[in-house]
Design an enzyme around this catalytic site. Structure first.
Site, mmCIF file in Angstrom:
data_model
loop_
_atom_site.group_PDB
_atom_site.id
_atom_site.type_symbol
_atom_site.label_atom_id
_atom_site.label_comp_id
_atom_site.label_asym_id
_atom_site.label_seq_id
_atom_site.Cartn_x
_atom_site.Cartn_y
_atom_site.Cartn_z
ATOM 1 C CE LYS A 117 5.565 -0.352 5.523
ATOM 2 N NZ LYS A 117 5.799 1.048 5.904
ATOM 3 C CG ASP A 148 4.957 5.244 3.903
ATOM 4 O OD1 ASP A 148 3.773 5.412 4.254
ATOM 5 O OD2 ASP A 148 5.674 4.335 4.348
#
Ligand code: NAP
Length: 282
Positions: free
Chosen positions: A70, A105
């Protein structure tokens, strides 16, 4: 009407077998009659940059990015404000030949809470976030977007919580792991963003009896579906939001970016993923 242009997207991780993203996105592709496919791509760290930069050449319109890529995804793409602030990207897409990225998210966490506990953010004077890893960063940024006045970041390694609070400014403050129960009486929201409570991990020991009766409890862990924390909160009659809900809601934006349609998180989809998770637990 079914679309005719075939598009493909994937989830890139190392390992990647555990990812439920193919189940979610392939369900939506079928459900909306869109010609496309969503695949898993197991890519080791040393090959990630080359793989991500070559997405188009590999026939992909975009990708999800999971552990451990990420931060690397953020570094090699043109990130939006959200991914920059969180410091990690989990969704890549191509925009006029440029590799763009975001962090879904944040909205996954917020949309799930909105769905599970309407008006949870009405009086967000004090929230307690357990954990200071990547997921906690997305949660804290999300809470700041909704106007949280004070966020206690409670972490086993205090230095990580302190670093995270420096990143997010005056509304967030670091607290010792041993203080977690003492912080609960004034909390409107508690979020477990640690790995505690996950299958094969120790339980999260937290005295939910100390929370106000209007408090909401969110757990990011989704294996098991109902963690001991959520079980205890439900037992007290508190409103809860689970990790699977967040996982489903965070997938919406990627699908819309790649396949051109905003999909819905339905009870049917949830049931399919729940069945898969339960199968993996037995
Ligand atoms: P991470 O970066 O590895 O952070 C793990 C966190 O857990 C750290 O704060 C760590 O504390 C803490 N922790 C680990 N073991 C502990 C222990 N024995 N006692 C106390 N604290 C402990 O992981 P992450 O990416 O943030 O993910 C955290 C959780 O969120 C995972 O369960 C992940 O699956 C879940 N998640 C769910 C979603 C969703 O869509 N539902 C999305 C993202 C993440 P230290 O700093 O002291 O090591």
């Amino acid at each position: 009407m079914a679309s005719e242009v075939f598009r493909a997207a994937c989830v890139i991780g190392w390992p990647v077998e555990h990812s439920r993203s193919p189940l979610i996105h392939n369900y939506w592709l079928r459900h909306y009659g869109i010609a496309g496919e969503y695949r898993r791509e197991a890519v080791p760290p040393e090959r990630f940059a080359e793989f991500a930069k070559g997405l188009a050449a590999r026939g992909y319109v975009g990708a999800n990015v999971t552990v451990p890529h990420k931060e690397a995804a953020l570094a090699l793409s043109q990130a939006d404000d959200r991914a920059e602030k969180v410091g990690a990207a989990n969704t890549l897409w191509l925009e006029g030949g440029t590799l763009r990225s975001t962090n879904t998210d944040v909205e996954g966490f917020l949309d799930n809470l909105d769905a599970c506990a309407p008006r949870w953010d009405q009086d967000l004077r004090h929230a307690v976030v357990l954990g200071a890893g990547g997921a906690a960063r997305a949660v804290i940024y999300a809470l700041l977007l909704r106007g949280a006045e004070r966020i206690a970041v409670v972490n086993r390694t205090l230095g990580r919580a302190e670093a995270l609070c420096r990143r997010f400014g005056a509304h967030a403050y670091a607290a010792h792991w041993d203080e977690r129960n003492a912080l609960l009486p004034g909390a409107a929201l508690v979020v477990n963003a640690t790995t505690l409570g996950m299958k094969h991990e120790p339980d999260l020991v937290l005295d939910v009896g100390r929370l106000p009766s209007v408090a909401v409890v969110a757990d990011l862990v989704y294996v098991p579906l109902v963690t001991p924390l959520l079980q205890a909160a439900k037992g007290r009659g508190l409103r809860t939001a689970d990790g699977l809900g967040m996982l489903l809601h965070q997938a919406v934006r990627g699908f819309a970016l790649w396949f051109g349609r905003k999909p819905e998180v339905t009870a049917e989809l949830r049931k399919i993923v729940e069945a898969d998770l339960v199968g993996s637990l037995s």
